[in-house]
Write an enzyme that holds these catalytic residues in place. Structure first.
Site, PDB file in Angstrom:
ATOM      1  N   LYS A  68       0.805  -1.225   0.000  1.00  0.00           N
ATOM      2  CA  LYS A  68       0.000   0.000   0.000  1.00  0.00           C
ATOM      3  C   LYS A  68       0.838   1.276   0.000  1.00  0.00           C
ATOM      4  O   LYS A  68       0.396   2.306  -0.506  1.00  0.00           O
ATOM      5  CB  LYS A  68      -0.958   0.001   1.195  1.00  0.00           C
ATOM      6  CG  LYS A  68      -2.024  -1.078   1.110  1.00  0.00           C
ATOM      7  CD  LYS A  68      -3.003  -0.996   2.269  1.00  0.00           C
ATOM      8  CE  LYS A  68      -4.059  -2.074   2.155  1.00  0.00           C
ATOM      9  NZ  LYS A  68      -5.100  -1.961   3.200  1.00  0.00           N
ATOM     10  N   ASP A 105      -9.796   2.639   2.345  1.00  0.00           N
ATOM     11  CA  ASP A 105      -9.719   1.979   3.650  1.00  0.00           C
ATOM     12  C   ASP A 105     -10.342   2.827   4.749  1.00  0.00           C
ATOM     13  O   ASP A 105     -11.031   2.309   5.645  1.00  0.00           O
ATOM     14  CB  ASP A 105      -8.264   1.674   4.015  1.00  0.00           C
ATOM     15  CG  ASP A 105      -7.755   0.383   3.400  1.00  0.00           C
ATOM     16  OD1 ASP A 105      -8.584  -0.479   3.049  1.00  0.00           O
ATOM     17  OD2 ASP A 105      -6.528   0.221   3.283  1.00  0.00           O
TER      18      ASP A 105
END
Length: 285
Positions: A68, A105
Site C-alpha cells: 500500500k 480503507d
C-alpha cells in the site's frame, strides 16, 4: 472478445475475500466483467504496474499488504485522501491510461461505527495496533474525528513517524506492541459519553501469521474491539472480546465498506448493498 476486469494484488493474496465480494456485486448488477486475485511481491510491483498500464480492459486493482505504501510512486496522480494518508489501496486506470491512486480503507473502516461517531462524547481514544498501510488510513480517519491515539508497533519509531505526519493539535502517543501484551491495573475512566476503540490494524492473528498478543485489561470499560483481519473472520481477539462482554466489529465490515467504494471507482456505479447479509453469509461459509 475482451472483457473488463479488476483484481486485488498483494503477497500473500490467496486468502483475500475481495474476489468473492466484487464478483457477488457484479453478478447482482449483471455487469459483464470479472475480478480476481494476483500474487505480486514488492520486487515484482514495478513490472506488474507497467504491464497493466497498457491493458485497456484493466479497470484497476485493489492493493493489500505489503504494497500500500510501495505503490505510491508508481501512480501518476494521487487522490487528496490517499496523498494525505500516505497509502493507496485502490488504483484506477483512467481512459487516457493515467493511473490514479485512491484510499478507500478510511471510509470502509468508519462505516460500521458511523452511528457511534455521530454521537457527542466527552473524550474519544483509540488504541491502534499496527503501522502498515491500513493503520495509516485508520490513524488519519480517527484523528480527523477528534480521537486521542495510542499507536503501537513493533518499531515504535515508525509509529511515532506516522503520528508526526498528523496535523498539530492532538496529544497522541507511540508505544511498542509489547506494551499491550501484559496485564495492567490502570483505573480507567468509566463515565458514560466516552468512546474507546481497540483496533488490530496489523496482520497478527491472521491465518498463517503469528498471534496477536493483547491483554484485554488494556481495554477500558465499554470499548469497541475492532479487528480488521478477515481470515479468519472471527479472530482470537474478537472471541476474547465478546466473551468479556465487549462489543466487537470484524474485518468483514471494513472489507465490504472499502470494497463498495472501490467497486464504484472500477465499474462506474455503486454496488447493490441490499444483499449485504447474503454476502456476509457467503464470505463466512
Amino acid at each position: 472478445m475482451s472483457r473488463p476486469f479488476a483484481e486485488v494484488i498483494g503477497s500473500p493474496v490467496r486468502q483475500s475475500r475481495s474476489p468473492a465480494t466484487h464478483n457477488f456485486w457484479l453478478n447482482r448488477a449483471s455487469i459483464d466483467a470479472g475480478y480476481s486475485a494476483t500474487e505480486v511481491t514488492r520486487e515484482e510491483l514495478p513490472d506488474y504496474v507497467a504491464s497493466r498500464r497498457g491493458d485497456t480492459d484493466w479497470r484497476g486493482c485493489n492493493v493489500t499488504m505489503p504494497l500500500k505504501e510501495a505503490v505510491l510512486p508508481l501512480c501518476d496522480r494521487l487522490d487528496p485522501v490517499a496523498e494525505r494518508i500516505g497509502a493507496v489501496n485502490t488504483i484506477i486506470r483512467e481512459a487516457d491510461g493515467t493511473l490514479a491512486g485512491y484510499n478507500t480503507d478510511a471510509a470502509g473502516f468508519l462505516e460500521p461505527i458511523a452511528a457511534d461517531l455521530r454521537q457527542p462524547h466527552l473524550f474519544r481514544m483509540a488504541r491502534i495496533l499496527g503501522t502498515g498501510g491500513a493503520a495509516r488510513a485508520i490513524v488519519n480517519a480517527l484523528a480527523d474525528r477528534n480521537f486521542t491515539l495510542v499507536l503501537a508497533g513493533r518499531n515504535p519509531a515508525k509509529a511515532q513517524a506516522i503520528l508526526d505526519e498528523l496535523p498539530q493539535g492532538g496529544e497522541h502517543h507511540a508505544v511498542c506492541m509489547s506494551h499491550f501484551a501484559t496485564s495492567t491495573d490502570f483505573a480507567f475512566d468509566n463515565r458514560s459519553q466516552l468512546l474507546d476503540l481497540v483496533v488490530n490494524a496489523s496482520p497478527l492473528g491472521m491465518t498463517g501469521q503469528p498471534p496477536l498478543e493483547f491483554d484485554l485489561s488494556h481495554a477500558p470499560p465499554g470499548s469497541i474491539i475492532y479487528d480488521i483481519v478477515t481470515s479468519p473472520p472471527l479472530t482470537p481477539l474478537l472471541k476474547q472480546g465478546a466473551a468479556a462482554g465487549f462489543r466487537t466489529v470484524d474485518g468483514l465490515a471494513m472489507l465490504i465498506g472499502q470494497a463498495a467504494a472501490a467497486f464504484a471507482l472500477f465499474f462506474g456505479q455503486a454496488p447493490d448493498r441490499s444483499g449485504d447479509a447474503d454476502l456476509r453469509r457467503m464470505l463466512t461459509a
